[in-house]
Design an enzyme around this catalytic site. Structure first.
Site, mmCIF file in Angstrom:
data_model
loop_
_atom_site.group_PDB
_atom_site.id
_atom_site.type_symbol
_atom_site.label_atom_id
_atom_site.label_comp_id
_atom_site.label_asym_id
_atom_site.label_seq_id
_atom_site.Cartn_x
_atom_site.Cartn_y
_atom_site.Cartn_z
ATOM 1 C CG ASP A 34 -1.949 7.440 0.265
ATOM 2 O OD1 ASP A 34 -0.949 8.035 -0.063
ATOM 3 O OD2 ASP A 34 -3.078 7.341 -0.373
ATOM 4 C CG ASP A 82 -1.687 1.254 1.495
ATOM 5 O OD1 ASP A 82 -2.467 1.702 0.397
ATOM 6 O OD2 ASP A 82 -1.775 1.843 2.510
HETATM 7 C C1 BG6 Z 1 -5.911 5.786 0.001
HETATM 8 C C2 BG6 Z 1 -5.953 6.327 1.163
HETATM 9 O O1 BG6 Z 1 -4.417 5.205 -0.223
HETATM 10 O O2 BG6 Z 1 -6.426 6.361 -1.051
HETATM 11 C C3 BG6 Z 1 -7.448 7.180 1.492
HETATM 12 O O3 BG6 Z 1 -5.614 5.496 2.434
HETATM 13 C C4 BG6 Z 1 -7.774 7.682 0.281
HETATM 14 O O4 BG6 Z 1 -7.412 7.777 2.525
HETATM 15 C C5 BG6 Z 1 -7.533 6.700 -0.926
HETATM 16 O O5 BG6 Z 1 -8.954 8.191 0.280
HETATM 17 C C6 BG6 Z 1 -8.081 7.531 -2.228
HETATM 18 O O6 BG6 Z 1 -7.156 8.547 -2.493
HETATM 19 P P1 BG6 Z 1 -7.121 9.430 -3.477
HETATM 20 O O7 BG6 Z 1 -5.925 10.347 -3.956
HETATM 21 O O8 BG6 Z 1 -7.629 8.929 -4.866
HETATM 22 O O9 BG6 Z 1 -8.254 10.417 -3.096
HETATM 23 MG MG MG Z 2 -2.774 3.037 3.651
#
Ligand code: BG6
Ligand code: MG
Length: 224
Positions: free
Chosen positions: A15, A13
Site C-alpha cells: 500500500d 511494502d
Molecule cells: C497497511 C496500510 O499496508 O495495511 C495501513 O499501510 C493498513 O494503512 C494496514 O491499516 C492493514 O490493512 P488491512 O487491509 O488489513 O486493514
Molecule cells: Mg505502505
C-alpha cells in the site's frame, strides 16, 4: 557498508509503494470516523500509514474507550468500505516504475517479496496481476506483531531463504522504515523526508528507478 553483490532480495511494502491504496485506506477510515462522530482528517491519517487495522483504529479512538465488540464492529465496517473501494483495481493502478523494477530484479536473479501489514494484500496482488513477479508474500496474516516491529519483513526474508543483511525494503511509511531498520535490512523510503527520512535512501517514488540506481544510492548510504 552496502555491497551490491550481497543484495539478494527486495521486499516491497504494498500500500503506497506498488499501488496507491493508501488513499483508499484513508477514505475508508474517514467514512467510519464521520459516521461514528470521531474527529479525523487527512493529517491525522498520515500518522496511520503502515499501521495495522487495529492499531490504526486505536490511534483514531485516542483515549475514548469502547467494548471489544464495538472495536471489532468498527474494524469490520472500515474493512467493508475499503474492500468496496479496491474492487475495481487493475494493473492500471500499479504505481509508475514498479513493474519495470520487478522485471529487472527477476532478470538480475534478485528475489522480490511483499512485506505488507494488510490482510487484503493477496486480493490486491491478484487484482494488480503481479503475482507471477513476486516470489513470496508476507502479509497481515503472517505475523502477529505489526510494523514498526520487524516481524513481517523477517518473515518475508525467511520465505525467500535470505539473511536480513541480504535484503532491502521499499517503504512509504515511517513505521515501515522503522520495521526495516529493526530487521537489520537496507531501507529505501518513498516520500517526504519528514515521513521516511530515517531510511538509508529516500526517493520521491519508484518512477524511473533502476536496480543500479538503488544499489549505487545504497552504496553511498551509511549503515545503521
Ligand atoms: C497497511 C496500510 O499496508 O495495511 C495501513 O499501510 C493498513 O494503512 C494496514 O491499516 C492493514 O490493512 P488491512 O487491509 O488489513 O486493514
Ligand atoms: Mg505502505
Amino acid at each position: 557498508m552496502f555491497n551490491p553483490s550481497e543484495l539478494k532480495g527486495v521486499i516491497f511494502d504494498l500500500d503506497g509503494v506498488l499501488t496507491d491504496t493508501a488513499e483508499f485506506h484513508y477514505q475508508a477510515w474517514q467514512q467510519l470516523a464521520d459516521e461514528t462522530g470521531l474527529p479525523f482528517d487527512r493529517e491525522a491519517n498520515e500518522a496511520l500509514r503502515g499501521l495495522s487495522r487495529r492499531e490504526s483504529l486505536m490511534r483514531i479512538l485516542g483515549d475514548r474507550t469502547f467494548s471489544e465488540e464495538a472495536i471489532q464492529s468498527m474494524m469490520d465496517k472500515k474493512n467493508g468500505y475499503y474492500v468496496a473501494l479496491i474492487q475495481n483495481i487493475t494493473a492500471a493502478e500499479l504505481l509508475p516504475g514498479s513493474v519495470a523494477l520487478l522485471d529487472e530484479l527477476r532478470q538480475a536473479g534478485i528475489k522480490a517479496a511483499i512485506g505488507s501489514g494488510s490482510k487484503n494484500a493477496r486480493t490486491i496482488i491478484d487484482k494488480l496481476g503481479i503475482g507471477d513477479r513476486i516470489d513470496a508474500i508476507s502479509d497481515g496474516y503472517s505475523v502477529s506483531n505489526s510494523k514498526p516491529a520487524p516481524d513481517v519483513f523477517l518473515h518475508a526474508a525467511g520465505l525467500l531463504g535470505l539473511e536480513p543483511s541480504q535484503c532491502a525494503v521499499v517503504e512509504d511509511a515511517g513505521a515501515g522504515v522503522e520495521a526495516a531498520l529493526a530487521a537489520g535490512m537496507w531501507a529505501i523510503g518513498l516520500g517526504p523526508a519528514e515521513r521516511v527520512g530515517a531510511a538509508h535512501v529516500v526517493l520521491p517514488s519508484l518512477d524511473g528507478i533502476t536496480l543500479t540506481d538503488l544499489t549505487s544510492k545504497l552504496a553511498q548510504a551509511q549503515p545503521g
